[in-house]
Design an enzyme around this catalytic site. Structure first.
Site, PDB file in Angstrom:
ATOM      1  N   ARG A 201       0.857  -1.179   0.000  1.00 24.53           N
ATOM      2  CA  ARG A 201       0.000   0.000   0.000  1.00 24.53           C
ATOM      3  C   ARG A 201       0.896   1.234   0.000  1.00 24.53           C
ATOM      4  O   ARG A 201       2.077   1.164   0.353  1.00 24.53           O
ATOM      5  CB  ARG A 201      -0.890   0.015   1.237  1.00 24.53           C
ATOM      6  CG  ARG A 201      -1.992  -1.025   1.174  1.00 24.53           C
ATOM      7  CD  ARG A 201      -2.748  -1.120   2.495  1.00 24.53           C
ATOM      8  NE  ARG A 201      -3.534   0.066   2.797  1.00 24.53           N
ATOM      9  CZ  ARG A 201      -4.197   0.248   3.927  1.00 24.53           C
ATOM     10  NH1 ARG A 201      -4.160  -0.687   4.867  1.00 24.53           N
ATOM     11  NH2 ARG A 201      -4.904   1.344   4.143  1.00 24.53           N
ATOM     12  N   HIS A 202       0.338   2.364  -0.364  1.00 21.03           N
ATOM     13  CA  HIS A 202       1.040   3.649  -0.266  1.00 21.03           C
ATOM     14  C   HIS A 202       1.407   3.923   1.194  1.00 21.03           C
ATOM     15  O   HIS A 202       0.839   3.317   2.116  1.00 21.03           O
ATOM     16  CB  HIS A 202       0.113   4.762  -0.773  1.00 21.03           C
ATOM     17  CG  HIS A 202      -1.218   4.734  -0.065  1.00 21.03           C
ATOM     18  ND1 HIS A 202      -1.417   5.302   1.163  1.00 21.03           N
ATOM     19  CD2 HIS A 202      -2.395   4.146  -0.403  1.00 21.03           C
ATOM     20  CE1 HIS A 202      -2.660   5.090   1.556  1.00 21.03           C
ATOM     21  NE2 HIS A 202      -3.280   4.365   0.622  1.00 21.03           N
TER      22      HIS A 202
ATOM     23  N   ASN B 143      -5.978   8.049   6.710  1.00 18.54           N
ATOM     24  CA  ASN B 143      -5.910   6.692   7.270  1.00 18.54           C
ATOM     25  C   ASN B 143      -6.018   6.747   8.783  1.00 18.54           C
ATOM     26  O   ASN B 143      -6.664   5.910   9.405  1.00 18.54           O
ATOM     27  CB  ASN B 143      -4.579   6.004   6.914  1.00 18.54           C
ATOM     28  CG  ASN B 143      -4.416   5.732   5.428  1.00 18.54           C
ATOM     29  OD1 ASN B 143      -3.330   5.907   4.879  1.00 18.54           O
ATOM     30  ND2 ASN B 143      -5.485   5.311   4.776  1.00 18.54           N
TER      31      ASN B 143
ATOM     32  N   ARG C  22      -1.048   9.599  -3.541  1.00 19.06           N
ATOM     33  CA  ARG C  22      -0.398   8.913  -2.413  1.00 19.06           C
ATOM     34  C   ARG C  22       0.468   7.738  -2.875  1.00 19.06           C
ATOM     35  O   ARG C  22       1.461   7.397  -2.229  1.00 19.06           O
ATOM     36  CB  ARG C  22      -1.412   8.495  -1.349  1.00 19.06           C
ATOM     37  CG  ARG C  22      -2.624   7.701  -1.821  1.00 19.06           C
ATOM     38  CD  ARG C  22      -3.640   7.670  -0.679  1.00 19.06           C
ATOM     39  NE  ARG C  22      -4.820   6.856  -0.902  1.00 19.06           N
ATOM     40  CZ  ARG C  22      -5.943   7.288  -1.461  1.00 19.06           C
ATOM     41  NH1 ARG C  22      -6.000   8.512  -1.925  1.00 19.06           N
ATOM     42  NH2 ARG C  22      -7.001   6.491  -1.566  1.00 19.06           N
TER      43      ARG C  22
ATOM     44  N   GLU D 220      -7.891   3.188  -5.873  1.00 19.58           N
ATOM     45  CA  GLU D 220      -8.659   2.573  -4.784  1.00 19.58           C
ATOM     46  C   GLU D 220     -10.135   2.431  -5.160  1.00 19.58           C
ATOM     47  O   GLU D 220     -10.630   3.138  -6.055  1.00 19.58           O
ATOM     48  CB  GLU D 220      -8.497   3.418  -3.499  1.00 19.58           C
ATOM     49  CG  GLU D 220      -9.209   2.879  -2.262  1.00 19.58           C
ATOM     50  CD  GLU D 220      -8.877   1.425  -1.910  1.00 19.58           C
ATOM     51  OE1 GLU D 220      -9.017   0.520  -2.778  1.00 19.58           O
ATOM     52  OE2 GLU D 220      -8.511   1.174  -0.753  1.00 19.58           O
TER      53      GLU D 220
ATOM     54  N   HIS E  43      -3.555   0.276  -3.215  1.00 20.30           N
ATOM     55  CA  HIS E  43      -4.457   0.614  -2.106  1.00 20.30           C
ATOM     56  C   HIS E  43      -5.057  -0.655  -1.509  1.00 20.30           C
ATOM     57  O   HIS E  43      -5.049  -1.716  -2.146  1.00 20.30           O
ATOM     58  CB  HIS E  43      -5.577   1.505  -2.630  1.00 20.30           C
ATOM     59  CG  HIS E  43      -5.076   2.706  -3.360  1.00 20.30           C
ATOM     60  ND1 HIS E  43      -4.907   3.932  -2.764  1.00 20.30           N
ATOM     61  CD2 HIS E  43      -4.687   2.871  -4.657  1.00 20.30           C
ATOM     62  CE1 HIS E  43      -4.446   4.803  -3.652  1.00 20.30           C
ATOM     63  NE2 HIS E  43      -4.304   4.181  -4.804  1.00 20.30           N
TER      64      HIS E  43
HETATM   65  O1  F6P Z   1      -9.147   3.406   4.507  1.00 22.04           O
HETATM   66  C1  F6P Z   1      -8.277   3.335   3.442  1.00 22.04           C
HETATM   67  C2  F6P Z   1      -8.964   2.744   2.237  1.00 22.04           C
HETATM   68  O2  F6P Z   1      -8.005   2.576   1.217  1.00 22.04           O
HETATM   69  C3  F6P Z   1     -10.170   3.560   1.717  1.00 22.04           C
HETATM   70  O3  F6P Z   1      -9.849   4.566   0.786  1.00 22.04           O
HETATM   71  C4  F6P Z   1     -11.038   2.472   1.131  1.00 22.04           C
HETATM   72  O4  F6P Z   1     -12.355   2.873   0.945  1.00 22.04           O
HETATM   73  C5  F6P Z   1     -10.858   1.386   2.159  1.00 22.04           C
HETATM   74  O5  F6P Z   1      -9.513   1.450   2.573  1.00 22.04           O
HETATM   75  C6  F6P Z   1     -11.161  -0.008   1.665  1.00 22.04           C
HETATM   76  O6  F6P Z   1     -11.226  -0.883   2.764  1.00 22.04           O
HETATM   77  P1  F6P Z   1     -12.643  -1.351   3.343  1.00 22.04           P
HETATM   78  O7  F6P Z   1     -13.314  -2.005   2.176  1.00 22.04           O
HETATM   79  O8  F6P Z   1     -12.306  -2.315   4.437  1.00 22.04           O
HETATM   80  O9  F6P Z   1     -13.405  -0.145   3.822  1.00 22.04           O
END
Ligand code: F6P
Length: 237
Positions: A8-9, A15, A96, A117, A189
């Site tokens: 990941r970045h 975050n 990122r 992402e 991501h």
């Molecule tokens: O929180 C970081 C991230 O990359 C968000 O941009 C994305 O929506 C999410 O993680 C994806 O993870 P989850 O599906 O568990 O919410």
């Protein structure tokens, strides 16, 4: 065998706050990770090169004993191919990941929109808390299949994507990764890497949205004749 490195970045402030989506720059910790990653990738890819060069020297030294000089020709051909088989750094188009790749030098960098992402649609830029408060029916409280909690794989954010959508758009990336003969570093991501990792580690579809892909950790996948091997390197907390 040739490794694929998935990461990941580096961390962004979002975050820390649990804010999803957006296109933020790196936090202080993220800035530190990008340097550590560049250092790791530089060494890791150089060691791959050393292994290949050793192989070529062996082939070349064999050549004098080979009456038809076939090995010599083979060695030369492999060397030529090796030069064009460059290791690559792949990122998404979000800053990122591009910033995380920035200190890695000497390898071509390619930006893929397909590595962006998951698109959270109307929820982009919200925290999980805000989604829970403002759109409870979307989040978890309504017990129908539109609830993300109930079916995270199929749940599609309004005007956004589902995990299944992400898996589908990753197809060309996977085909290209399979075709590569040299190591590739993929900086992307959480949701996207869950899907990519699941493909190589042969994990079932239902598990994908729940696979652990922590920040500041490199997942190295080696695809060899005996199957797939995995190593994780946690560069920092
Ligand atoms: O929180 C970081 C991230 O990359 C968000 O941009 C994305 O929506 C999410 O993680 C994806 O993870 P989850 O599906 O568990 O919410």
């Amino acid at each position: 065998p040739r490794p694929i490195l998935l990461t990941r970045h580096g961390e962004i402030q979002d975050n820390v706050r649990g804010r999803i989506g957006g296109d933020a720059a790196l936090s202080e910790a993220g800035e530190l990770y990008k340097k550590k990653l560049a250092n790791f990738v530089g060494k890791r890819l150089k060691s791959e090169r050393a292994a290949s060069v050793r192989f070529f020297i062996y082939i070349d030294s064999m050549s004098s004993f080979c009456p038809l000089n076939l090995l010599w020709v083979f060695g030369r051909e492999e060397k030529r191919k090796h030069k064009t088989k460059n290791k690559k750094i792949w990122t998404s188009t979000l800053q990122r990941t591009i910033l995380t790749a920035s200190p890695i030098v000497g390898f071509p960098k390619i930006q893929w929109r397909a590595l962006d992402e998951i698109n959270a649609g109307v929820c982009d830029g919200m925290t999980y808390e805000e989604i829970k408060k403002n759109m409870p029916e979307e989040y978890e409280y309504v017990a129908d299949s539109r609830s993300r909690k109930k079916d995270k794989l199929r749940y599609r954010y309004p005007r956004g994507e589902s995990y299944l959508d992400v898996i589908q758009r990753l197809e060309p990336v996977i085909i290209e990764l399979e075709r590569q003969r040299a190591p590739v570093v993929v900086i992307s991501h959480q949701a996207v890497l869950r899907a990519l990792y699941a493909y190589f580690a042969d994990r079932p579809l239902q598990e994908i949205p729940h696979i652990e892909v922590p920040l500041h950790t490199i997942i190295e996948i080696q695809m060899g004749v005996t199957g797939v091997q995995e190593k994780r390197y946690k560069l920092m907390d």
